[in-house]
Write a protein that holds these residues in place. Structure first.
Motif, PDB file in Angstrom:
ATOM      1  N   ILE A  24      22.564   5.662 -67.859  1.00 39.21           N
ATOM      2  CA  ILE A  24      21.456   4.976 -68.504  1.00 39.21           C
ATOM      3  C   ILE A  24      20.855   3.984 -67.515  1.00 39.21           C
ATOM      4  O   ILE A  24      21.570   3.289 -66.807  1.00 39.21           O
ATOM      5  N   VAL A  25      19.544   3.941 -67.460  1.00 34.62           N
ATOM      6  CA  VAL A  25      18.843   3.019 -66.571  1.00 34.62           C
ATOM      7  C   VAL A  25      18.674   1.695 -67.300  1.00 34.62           C
ATOM      8  O   VAL A  25      18.171   1.654 -68.418  1.00 34.62           O
ATOM      9  N   ILE A  26      19.097   0.631 -66.668  1.00 40.08           N
ATOM     10  CA  ILE A  26      18.948  -0.703 -67.238  1.00 40.08           C
ATOM     11  C   ILE A  26      17.541  -1.190 -66.936  1.00 40.08           C
ATOM     12  O   ILE A  26      17.103  -1.168 -65.777  1.00 40.08           O
ATOM     13  N   PRO A  27      16.795  -1.649 -67.963  1.00 37.89           N
ATOM     14  CA  PRO A  27      15.448  -2.162 -67.716  1.00 37.89           C
ATOM     15  C   PRO A  27      15.480  -3.334 -66.744  1.00 37.89           C
ATOM     16  O   PRO A  27      16.420  -4.125 -66.741  1.00 37.89           O
ATOM     17  N   GLU A  28      14.455  -3.440 -65.922  1.00 35.75           N
ATOM     18  CA  GLU A  28      14.388  -4.512 -64.923  1.00 35.75           C
ATOM     19  C   GLU A  28      14.175  -5.878 -65.559  1.00 35.75           C
ATOM     20  O   GLU A  28      14.667  -6.879 -65.072  1.00 35.75           O
ATOM     21  N   ASP A  32      12.394  -5.925 -71.756  1.00 35.56           N
ATOM     22  CA  ASP A  32      12.361  -4.486 -72.019  1.00 35.56           C
ATOM     23  C   ASP A  32      13.659  -4.049 -72.675  1.00 35.56           C
ATOM     24  O   ASP A  32      14.737  -4.452 -72.270  1.00 35.56           O
ATOM     25  N   ARG A  33      13.548  -3.212 -73.658  1.00 34.08           N
ATOM     26  CA  ARG A  33      14.740  -2.677 -74.302  1.00 34.08           C
ATOM     27  C   ARG A  33      14.823  -1.167 -74.132  1.00 34.08           C
ATOM     28  O   ARG A  33      15.884  -0.602 -74.075  1.00 34.08           O
ATOM     29  N   LEU A  34      13.673  -0.541 -74.076  1.00 30.81           N
ATOM     30  CA  LEU A  34      13.631   0.909 -73.904  1.00 30.81           C
ATOM     31  C   LEU A  34      12.869   1.233 -72.634  1.00 30.81           C
ATOM     32  O   LEU A  34      11.943   0.532 -72.259  1.00 30.81           O
ATOM     33  N   THR A  35      13.254   2.301 -72.019  1.00 29.80           N
ATOM     34  CA  THR A  35      12.542   2.757 -70.843  1.00 29.80           C
ATOM     35  C   THR A  35      12.472   4.273 -70.894  1.00 29.80           C
ATOM     36  O   THR A  35      13.406   4.927 -71.359  1.00 29.80           O
ATOM     37  N   SER A  36      11.372   4.828 -70.455  1.00 34.26           N
ATOM     38  CA  SER A  36      11.207   6.283 -70.503  1.00 34.26           C
ATOM     39  C   SER A  36      12.208   6.998 -69.621  1.00 34.26           C
ATOM     40  O   SER A  36      12.436   8.184 -69.777  1.00 34.26           O
ATOM     41  N   MET A  63      21.013   2.681 -79.148  1.00 38.75           N
ATOM     42  CA  MET A  63      19.594   2.804 -79.489  1.00 38.75           C
ATOM     43  C   MET A  63      19.133   4.249 -79.346  1.00 38.75           C
ATOM     44  O   MET A  63      18.367   4.749 -80.175  1.00 38.75           O
ATOM     45  N   TYR A  64      19.595   4.920 -78.305  1.00 31.59           N
ATOM     46  CA  TYR A  64      19.246   6.325 -78.074  1.00 31.59           C
ATOM     47  C   TYR A  64      19.733   7.169 -79.250  1.00 31.59           C
ATOM     48  O   TYR A  64      18.981   7.962 -79.819  1.00 31.59           O
ATOM     49  N   VAL A  65      21.000   6.992 -79.619  1.00 31.47           N
ATOM     50  CA  VAL A  65      21.595   7.764 -80.720  1.00 31.47           C
ATOM     51  C   VAL A  65      20.846   7.503 -82.019  1.00 31.47           C
ATOM     52  O   VAL A  65      20.474   8.447 -82.733  1.00 31.47           O
ATOM     53  N   SER A 103      29.798  21.287 -72.775  1.00 31.57           N
ATOM     54  CA  SER A 103      28.484  21.394 -72.116  1.00 31.57           C
ATOM     55  C   SER A 103      28.012  20.011 -71.670  1.00 31.57           C
ATOM     56  O   SER A 103      27.068  19.468 -72.226  1.00 31.57           O
ATOM     57  N   PRO A 104      28.655  19.452 -70.650  1.00 29.28           N
ATOM     58  CA  PRO A 104      28.360  18.072 -70.235  1.00 29.28           C
ATOM     59  C   PRO A 104      26.941  17.848 -69.729  1.00 29.28           C
ATOM     60  O   PRO A 104      26.427  16.743 -69.836  1.00 29.28           O
ATOM     61  N   GLN A 105      26.286  18.861 -69.184  1.00 27.06           N
ATOM     62  CA  GLN A 105      24.937  18.678 -68.642  1.00 27.06           C
ATOM     63  C   GLN A 105      23.833  18.983 -69.650  1.00 27.06           C
ATOM     64  O   GLN A 105      22.653  18.816 -69.357  1.00 27.06           O
ATOM     65  N   LYS A 106      24.191  19.408 -70.835  1.00 25.99           N
ATOM     66  CA  LYS A 106      23.211  19.660 -71.893  1.00 25.99           C
ATOM     67  C   LYS A 106      22.553  18.339 -72.285  1.00 25.99           C
ATOM     68  O   LYS A 106      23.186  17.291 -72.262  1.00 25.99           O
ATOM     69  N   ARG A 107      21.277  18.403 -72.643  1.00 26.54           N
ATOM     70  CA  ARG A 107      20.579  17.190 -73.085  1.00 26.54           C
ATOM     71  C   ARG A 107      21.336  16.560 -74.243  1.00 26.54           C
ATOM     72  O   ARG A 107      21.715  17.234 -75.198  1.00 26.54           O
ATOM     73  N   ALA A 108      21.536  15.263 -74.164  1.00 32.37           N
ATOM     74  CA  ALA A 108      22.256  14.546 -75.218  1.00 32.37           C
ATOM     75  C   ALA A 108      21.542  14.674 -76.564  1.00 32.37           C
ATOM     76  O   ALA A 108      22.185  14.855 -77.599  1.00 32.37           O
ATOM     77  N   SER A 109      20.223  14.627 -76.556  1.00 37.82           N
ATOM     78  CA  SER A 109      19.487  14.745 -77.818  1.00 37.82           C
ATOM     79  C   SER A 109      19.713  16.111 -78.461  1.00 37.82           C
ATOM     80  O   SER A 109      19.818  16.212 -79.684  1.00 37.82           O
ATOM     81  N   SER A 110      19.829  17.159 -77.668  1.00 36.11           N
ATOM     82  CA  SER A 110      20.097  18.494 -78.219  1.00 36.11           C
ATOM     83  C   SER A 110      21.485  18.563 -78.837  1.00 36.11           C
ATOM     84  O   SER A 110      21.669  19.167 -79.896  1.00 36.11           O
ATOM     85  N   THR A 111      22.449  17.947 -78.180  1.00 39.65           N
ATOM     86  CA  THR A 111      23.807  17.912 -78.724  1.00 39.65           C
ATOM     87  C   THR A 111      23.818  17.203 -80.068  1.00 39.65           C
ATOM     88  O   THR A 111      24.424  17.684 -81.030  1.00 39.65           O
TER      89      THR A 111
END
Length: 126
Positions: A24-28, A32-36, A63-65, A103-111
């Motif tokens: 996960i990328v930490i916002p600068e 910011d709480r979310l980043t694309s 937040m993603y979940v 399936s570790p490389q599968k998109r998390a949202s798809s899982t």
């Protein structure tokens, strides 16, 4: 409204890409709480952030979940009248945990979406 449209557009565009984020990328900025940059996470990256020791990583993973759960309510799965939010989050956690092996490389949202769809499918009223 424009922010929502932008976030939705970014989510749609990123769904065409292969999951390649390893963390996960930490916002600068603290404002910011979310980043694309966090819309294209692999299952293993999200799970590692979700269970990690870094509080900020865990919050962003949560937040993603919640975003995936909320955005699919009533479409892929019924609603919170069927199951408590905590029970749903527990099932999502289990799906991410097992997904890190299968399936570790599968998109998390798809899982997450696959788990919700299979767990609480909406029944069409007759």
């Amino acid at each position: 409204m424009k922010k929502k449209l932008l976030m939705f557009s970014l989510a749609i565009l990123s769904s065409c890409a292969i999951a390649d984020r390893s963390s996960i990328v930490i916002p600068e900025s603290n404002t910011d709480r979310l980043t694309s940059q966090n819309t294209n996470l692999s299952t293993s990256a999200l799970f590692n952030a979700y269970i990690g020791k870094d509080l900020l990583q865990r919050r962003l993973a949560e937040m993603y979940v919640i975003g995936v759960i909320d955005s699919t309510e009533g479409e892929l799965w019924c609603d919170f009248k069927i199951a408590s939010p905590n029970a749903i989050k527990e099932q999502v956690f289990n799906a991410l945990k097992s997904g890190t092996i299968s399936s570790p490389q599968k998109r998390a949202s798809s899982t997450i979406k696959n788990k919700l769809k299979n767990l609480l499918p909406c029944r069409e009223s007759k």
